[in-house]
Every structure is written in C-alpha cells, then in structure tokens.
Design an enzyme around this catalytic site. Structure first.
Site, PDB file in Angstrom:
ATOM      1  N   ASP A  22       0.856  -1.192   0.000  1.00  0.00           N
ATOM      2  CA  ASP A  22       0.000   0.000   0.000  1.00  0.00           C
ATOM      3  C   ASP A  22       0.893   1.244   0.000  1.00  0.00           C
ATOM      4  O   ASP A  22       1.643   1.465   0.945  1.00  0.00           O
ATOM      5  CB  ASP A  22      -0.861  -0.050   1.273  1.00  0.00           C
ATOM      6  CG  ASP A  22      -1.797   1.141   1.386  1.00  0.00           C
ATOM      7  OD1 ASP A  22      -1.970   1.870   0.385  1.00  0.00           O
ATOM      8  OD2 ASP A  22      -2.365   1.325   2.488  1.00  0.00           O
ATOM      9  N   ASP A  26      -4.148   3.882   2.547  1.00  0.00           N
ATOM     10  CA  ASP A  26      -5.602   3.721   2.718  1.00  0.00           C
ATOM     11  C   ASP A  26      -5.972   2.301   3.157  1.00  0.00           C
ATOM     12  O   ASP A  26      -7.144   1.960   3.240  1.00  0.00           O
ATOM     13  CB  ASP A  26      -6.356   4.120   1.441  1.00  0.00           C
ATOM     14  CG  ASP A  26      -6.073   3.173   0.284  1.00  0.00           C
ATOM     15  OD1 ASP A  26      -5.182   2.294   0.417  1.00  0.00           O
ATOM     16  OD2 ASP A  26      -6.736   3.306  -0.757  1.00  0.00           O
ATOM     17  N   ASP A  30      -1.930  -1.110  -3.818  1.00  0.00           N
ATOM     18  CA  ASP A  30      -2.163  -0.372  -5.069  1.00  0.00           C
ATOM     19  C   ASP A  30      -0.996  -0.561  -6.036  1.00  0.00           C
ATOM     20  O   ASP A  30       0.023  -1.175  -5.693  1.00  0.00           O
ATOM     21  CB  ASP A  30      -2.397   1.115  -4.762  1.00  0.00           C
ATOM     22  CG  ASP A  30      -1.347   1.656  -3.806  1.00  0.00           C
ATOM     23  OD1 ASP A  30      -0.151   1.479  -4.086  1.00  0.00           O
ATOM     24  OD2 ASP A  30      -1.724   2.241  -2.756  1.00  0.00           O
ATOM     25  N   ASP A  99      -5.012  -9.806 -15.777  1.00  0.00           N
ATOM     26  CA  ASP A  99      -6.096 -10.752 -15.616  1.00  0.00           C
ATOM     27  C   ASP A  99      -7.212 -10.317 -16.563  1.00  0.00           C
ATOM     28  O   ASP A  99      -7.657  -9.165 -16.501  1.00  0.00           O
ATOM     29  CB  ASP A  99      -6.586 -10.693 -14.156  1.00  0.00           C
ATOM     30  CG  ASP A  99      -7.065 -12.029 -13.646  1.00  0.00           C
ATOM     31  OD1 ASP A  99      -7.861 -12.656 -14.346  1.00  0.00           O
ATOM     32  OD2 ASP A  99      -6.651 -12.424 -12.537  1.00  0.00           O
ATOM     33  N   ASP A 196      -9.585 -15.510 -16.824  1.00  0.00           N
ATOM     34  CA  ASP A 196     -10.454 -15.938 -15.735  1.00  0.00           C
ATOM     35  C   ASP A 196     -11.505 -16.934 -16.244  1.00  0.00           C
ATOM     36  O   ASP A 196     -12.100 -16.718 -17.309  1.00  0.00           O
ATOM     37  CB  ASP A 196     -11.161 -14.688 -15.173  1.00  0.00           C
ATOM     38  CG  ASP A 196     -11.855 -14.946 -13.854  1.00  0.00           C
ATOM     39  OD1 ASP A 196     -11.171 -15.296 -12.884  1.00  0.00           O
ATOM     40  OD2 ASP A 196     -13.095 -14.782 -13.809  1.00  0.00           O
ATOM     41  N   GLU A 251      -7.459 -20.003 -16.775  1.00  0.00           N
ATOM     42  CA  GLU A 251      -7.953 -20.680 -15.587  1.00  0.00           C
ATOM     43  C   GLU A 251      -9.051 -21.632 -16.048  1.00  0.00           C
ATOM     44  O   GLU A 251     -10.183 -21.204 -16.302  1.00  0.00           O
ATOM     45  CB  GLU A 251      -8.523 -19.689 -14.560  1.00  0.00           C
ATOM     46  CG  GLU A 251      -8.977 -20.397 -13.294  1.00  0.00           C
ATOM     47  CD  GLU A 251      -9.996 -19.624 -12.477  1.00  0.00           C
ATOM     48  OE1 GLU A 251     -10.239 -20.002 -11.328  1.00  0.00           O
ATOM     49  OE2 GLU A 251     -10.574 -18.646 -12.985  1.00  0.00           O
ATOM     50  N   HIS A 313      -5.260 -17.000  -4.908  1.00  0.00           N
ATOM     51  CA  HIS A 313      -6.124 -16.146  -4.091  1.00  0.00           C
ATOM     52  C   HIS A 313      -7.502 -16.757  -3.831  1.00  0.00           C
ATOM     53  O   HIS A 313      -8.321 -16.156  -3.146  1.00  0.00           O
ATOM     54  CB  HIS A 313      -6.297 -14.789  -4.788  1.00  0.00           C
ATOM     55  CG  HIS A 313      -7.026 -14.934  -6.097  1.00  0.00           C
ATOM     56  ND1 HIS A 313      -6.485 -15.589  -7.193  1.00  0.00           N
ATOM     57  CD2 HIS A 313      -8.258 -14.527  -6.489  1.00  0.00           C
ATOM     58  CE1 HIS A 313      -7.351 -15.571  -8.179  1.00  0.00           C
ATOM     59  NE2 HIS A 313      -8.438 -14.945  -7.785  1.00  0.00           N
ATOM     60  N   ASP A 314      -7.780 -17.916  -4.418  1.00  0.00           N
ATOM     61  CA  ASP A 314      -9.098 -18.541  -4.264  1.00  0.00           C
ATOM     62  C   ASP A 314      -9.087 -19.727  -3.312  1.00  0.00           C
ATOM     63  O   ASP A 314     -10.140 -20.303  -3.039  1.00  0.00           O
ATOM     64  CB  ASP A 314      -9.609 -19.043  -5.615  1.00  0.00           C
ATOM     65  CG  ASP A 314      -9.968 -17.914  -6.559  1.00  0.00           C
ATOM     66  OD1 ASP A 314     -10.355 -16.831  -6.075  1.00  0.00           O
ATOM     67  OD2 ASP A 314      -9.852 -18.112  -7.785  1.00  0.00           O
TER      68      ASP A 314
HETATM   69  C1  GLC Z   1     -12.022 -16.907 -10.828  1.00  0.00           C
HETATM   70  C2  GLC Z   1     -11.256 -15.984  -9.912  1.00  0.00           C
HETATM   71  C3  GLC Z   1     -12.063 -15.762  -8.679  1.00  0.00           C
HETATM   72  C4  GLC Z   1     -13.370 -15.106  -9.068  1.00  0.00           C
HETATM   73  C5  GLC Z   1     -14.090 -15.912 -10.134  1.00  0.00           C
HETATM   74  C6  GLC Z   1     -15.156 -15.088 -10.790  1.00  0.00           C
HETATM   75  O1  GLC Z   1     -12.200 -18.163 -10.293  1.00  0.00           O
HETATM   76  O2  GLC Z   1      -9.984 -16.507  -9.676  1.00  0.00           O
HETATM   77  O3  GLC Z   1     -11.394 -14.982  -7.729  1.00  0.00           O
HETATM   78  O4  GLC Z   1     -14.199 -14.977  -7.957  1.00  0.00           O
HETATM   79  O5  GLC Z   1     -13.234 -16.327 -11.175  1.00  0.00           O
HETATM   80  O6  GLC Z   1     -14.578 -14.084 -11.565  1.00  0.00           O
END
Ligand code: GLC
Length: 507
Positions: A22, A26, A30, A99, A196, A251, A313-314
């Site tokens: 950051d 905030d 970023d 992304d 994605d 993905e 991150h998921d």
């Molecule tokens: C992918 C992303 C995830 C998001 C989902 C919908 O799985 O990695 O974080 O919530 O798509 O966009």
C-alpha cells in the site's frame, strides 16, 4: 530440441494487488505499491508477474466484477500508474500478465446497464436473458445462477454473484468489444493474460438442467462446452498477431487433467492452462504421484505445456493445507520448482505464509476466501510496512518472523530456498525444459529424473515424517536440500523426515 518460448522456461509470480503493498496508506494495496516492491520480485528470480484485476470495479468480487475494462480502479491508482508499473517491470526484465475476465462484467458496467434498461435495447442480447430459469447454480454461495429483473421481467444469468452478469459470447458485437479490450492492453505493452474461468464462456445452447447443479454444485465447477474453444481460438489469433510471444494462460477450473488438456486446442487455444488437482492435494505421496502421472500422461501426449500451482487467491494457502508445517512447505517448494512445466507462485508463499485467521467481523469475501488474501508483511515491526489505515484484512500468523525483512536477512529462510531453487532452474536446462521420468522409490517418496542433453538432475521428496532410504544408481551430490542436512555433500541415499533434495551428478 524444439525451440522453447520464454513462458515455458519461466517462473510466474501472482500479485494480488489489494494485499501486496500500500503506497498511499488507505489500507488497500495499489499499483504504486507493486511498483515500489518490484525489487522483491526481481530478487526472487522470477520472469513474469500476473496481476489480479485492477480495472474499475464496485468490488463485489474483489475486482473480478469489472465495470470498465479500459480503466484502472481509483483504489489501485490510474492508467498512468499502470504504465509506470509496466515500464519499471520491463526495465527490470519482468514481463507482466494482466487478468482478463471474459465470462462476466459487473452489473454496473455500462453495457449491462443498457442491456437491462429495456427488452429492445441494442445491448439486450449482450447478456443472457431468459423467461424461465433452469436449475443452474452460481458459485460463491450465491444460490441460483438466475436473477429476476423487475423492470424488464426476465431472468439474467450469472455463474458467480448476481452483481456479475454473464456476457453472451455468441453475439459477435460482444466478441468484437472484448477483442478491443485485449488490443487496448496489448497496445499498452502487456505481455499476456491470465484468462479468468476460461471454461465458462461457452454455455449449453439448450440450457438443459444439470444433475450436478441439482446436487448443489455450481455450474462453473464443470461447465465444459465446445463454444468456449471457439472463443479461445479467436482470442489466440488476436494475441498471436502481436509481436513478442505474448502468452495466454487460462484458468480452466475443472478438476480433470484430461479435460484441461483440451483447452490447448491444436496449439491454437491457450498456450498454457492451470491444472488444479495439485492445488487441492493434501500432503500425501499417493495423491501427488497420481497428479504428476496424470499430467505427464494427459498433457505429455498432446504436447501441451504443463503448469504447476499450489496456492492462489481462491484457495487455502498450501502451508495451511499441509497442516501448517514449514518443513512440508519447504519440501513442496523443491517439488513445485522442479516438475516439468511452468510454476506459478502466489505472493507470500516465498515467505512461507499460512492463511490468516478470519473472524466473522473481518470477513469480506462472500466466497469465504479471505484467509489467503491477507496483506504481505514487509517489515518485521507492526504495521509491517502498511502505515496508515489498518489493512482491509488481518495479517497472517507470525507476520513478524515471516516478514520479508526477516526472511531477507536469514540465510536459511524459505525465501532464500525459493531464490536458490529458481536460480538453479536458470542454470539447468534439464530443470527448465528437460523430460521427466519417474524413478523407483519407496511408497512415501516421490522421485524423478529431469534430463535435457547431458544435463541430468534428480529430485526426491520424502512425504513421510520419518527418514527414508532412496537408492539411486551412480554418484550424486546434493545441490539443494529443503532441510539443510546433507547439502553440498555426496548423496548417501538418506532422506530426512519430510525432506526434499535436488541432486546433480558428482564431479
Ligand atoms: C475466478 C477468480 C475468482 C473469481 C471468479 C469469478 O475463479 O480466480 O477470484 O471470484 O473467477 O470471476
């Protein structure tokens, strides 16, 4: 030997910008924060960075709900900040992947606002409207994949949150508009995209009910339609028309390596696809042996280049998945960085971070994924380099001892282990692009050989919590060991508890 483009030889590092660094106090990371900490990424030795979404977004799904694909959300900065980040990354020799979220927009996107304004709006058909819902279920605990629109009295489709309406990629105007988005970023110099939920864009034209949805599974867990492949071929053609080996990594969130392999097409769809079974796998030699064999069998035969991911991150961070054990996490690093394929690291795994503890009060994500999204501790002393407002999520456990600052100063830290493994990949063609052969080993040991020309390496991972004996022909020495005993010495065949070793021929 065939030519290997950069991305086959690369290690990619995922930056989750909300939690990386950051710069303006905030409490949310970023783009300037990312730029200021690029040195950390460069020193790690990786080749490319993938940035989770930084576009304009109401943040119902932390930026995966995009309201303008051609602008940066003020939370993250501005287009100028993005240009500055790109320039600095390139100066440091790092490529940048953005992304790309093709399946859905935000419900606040101008396209959807128009689409929902009336049934005869020209953009009505840019989204998927039906008089009757079917039984499809949305992900992120969102229930039905259909939401009723009061004003126009139809349902719209969303495979994720109701704030994420699905685009209709069968409409050529949508294809064109989304291709424009790709051109916009390619023209600005990005080196490729992480796509994605690439397997979700094509929908069953019959909208047939699905038994798995009836059993409560979201459609996005298994949607696998021919039309997605057509969409990907179009995107690939566009990206290939640019110079500089731009890359597409998709993905494909289907837990079947065989089906994932199809998304490489005839080398005319994705350059690489994520393959998530190892991301679910517990610390278990049987499961990992299966995962690796599957990849060699299913991707090897179609010459599709594999990828390896243990965290993102998921999902729960792998250290947490491995019972919190740092020893296992270190051994896993040796495996991740020596299998055949491109490894994707998730920010913080090089520090050995575990999931943060999320109380009901600190929960942000409707999908329950906050634990892996905690801010990175840069400095040992609180607030760990996050001066200003309290960060949007709590820090992971042991933030002080696992901080980048400490890890930098400590010769045996997991960060140093990652650096050494990555630098060894750079030196060894066998590790980057060599073939992979499994070696006979005790059941709790996974062992394999990598070979390219006369460069040969052997890797052995002991999953057991007690020492094992692993016999290998010839004379070998230990280049890197996840637990330091034996390092730099001739290999005796002894593997410590949950120890992984990288071997090279003795000279
Ligand atoms: C992918 C992303 C995830 C998001 C989902 C919908 O799985 O990695 O974080 O919530 O798509 O966009």
């Amino acid at each position: 030997m065939t030519e290997h483009p950069w991305w086959r030889q690369a290690v990619v590092y995922q930056v989750y910008p909300r939690s990386f660094a950051d710069s303006d106090g905030d409490g949310v990371g970023d783009l300037t924060g990312v730029r200021q900490h690029l040195g950390h990424i460069r020193d790690l030795g990786v080749d490319a960075v993938w940035l989770s979404p930084v576009y304009r977004s109401p943040m119902a799904d932390a930026g995966y709900d995009i309201s303008d694909y051609q602008d940066i959300d003020p939370t993250f900065g501005s287009l100028e900040d993005m240009d500055a980040l790109l320039a600095e990354a390139h100066r440091l020799g790092l490529r940048v992947l953005m992304d790309f979220v093709p399946n859905h927009t935000s419900d606040q996107h101008a396209w959807f606002r128009e689409s929902r304004s009336s049934r005869d709006n020209p953009k009505r058909d840019w989204y998927i409207w039906r008089d009757e819902p079917n039984n499809w279920r949305a992900a992120l605990n969102a229930g039905s994949a259909w939401t009723w629109d009061e004003q126009t009295e139809q349902y719209y489709l969303h495979l994720f949150l109701p704030q994420q309406p699905d685009l209709n990629w069968r409409n050529p105007d949508v294809v064109e508009a989304m291709h424009d988005v790709l051109r916009f970023w390619l023209d600005r110099g990005v080196d490729g995209f992480r796509i994605d939920v690439a397997h979700c864009v094509g929908k069953d034209p019959e909208f047939a009910d699905d038994q798995r949805c009836a059993a409560g599974e979201p459609l996005s867990d298994f949607n696998d339609q021919p039309y997605s492949h057509e969409v990907l071929r179009g995107i690939r053609k566009l990206v290939d028309s640019y110079p500089g080996d731009r890359v597409l990594v998709g993905e494909v969130n289907i837990r079947s390596t065989r089906r994932v392999a199809k998304y490489y097409g005839a080398n005319d769809e994705l350059h690489m696809s994520f393959n998530f079974p190892p991301l679910d796998a517990p610390w278990d030699p049987v499961v990992f042996r299966m995962c690796v064999r599957e990849v060699e069998k299913e991707l090897g035969t179609v010459a599709a280049w594999p990828t390896w991911v243990l965290s993102n991150h998921d999902n729960e961070r792998h250290r947490t998945r491995y019972g919190g054990s740092m020893r296992r996490t270190r051994a896993a690093a040796v495996m991740l960085l020596t299998l055949r394929g491109t490894p994707f690291l998730y920010q913080g795994e090089e520090l050995g971070l575990a999931n943060a503890v999320i109380t009901p009060e600190s929960q942000v994500d409707p999908g329950g994924r906050d634990g892996a999204r905690a801010p990175l501790p840069w400095l040992a002393a609180p607030p760990h380099g996050w001066d200003g407002k309290t960060p949007w999520l709590p820090f992971p456990p042991d933030a002080e001892t696992l901080s980048a600052q400490r890890a930098n100063d400590e010769p045996g830290s997991i960060l140093q282990l990652y650096r050494r493994l990555i630098s060894e990949r750079r030196r060894s063609e066998a590790l980057r692009v060599g073939d992979w052969t499994e070696l006979p080993s005790p059941p709790e040991v996974l062992a394999y050989r990598r070979r390219a020309g006369d460069d040969t390496r052997i890797v052995a991972i002991n999953f057991a919590d007690h020492p094992q004996q692993f016999e290998v022909d010839g004379r070998w020495q230990v280049t890197i060991a996840s637990e330091p005993d034996g390092e730099g010495e001739p290999f005796t065949g002894r593997l410590g508890a949950e120890q992984a070793v990288l071997l090279e021929p003795s000279r």
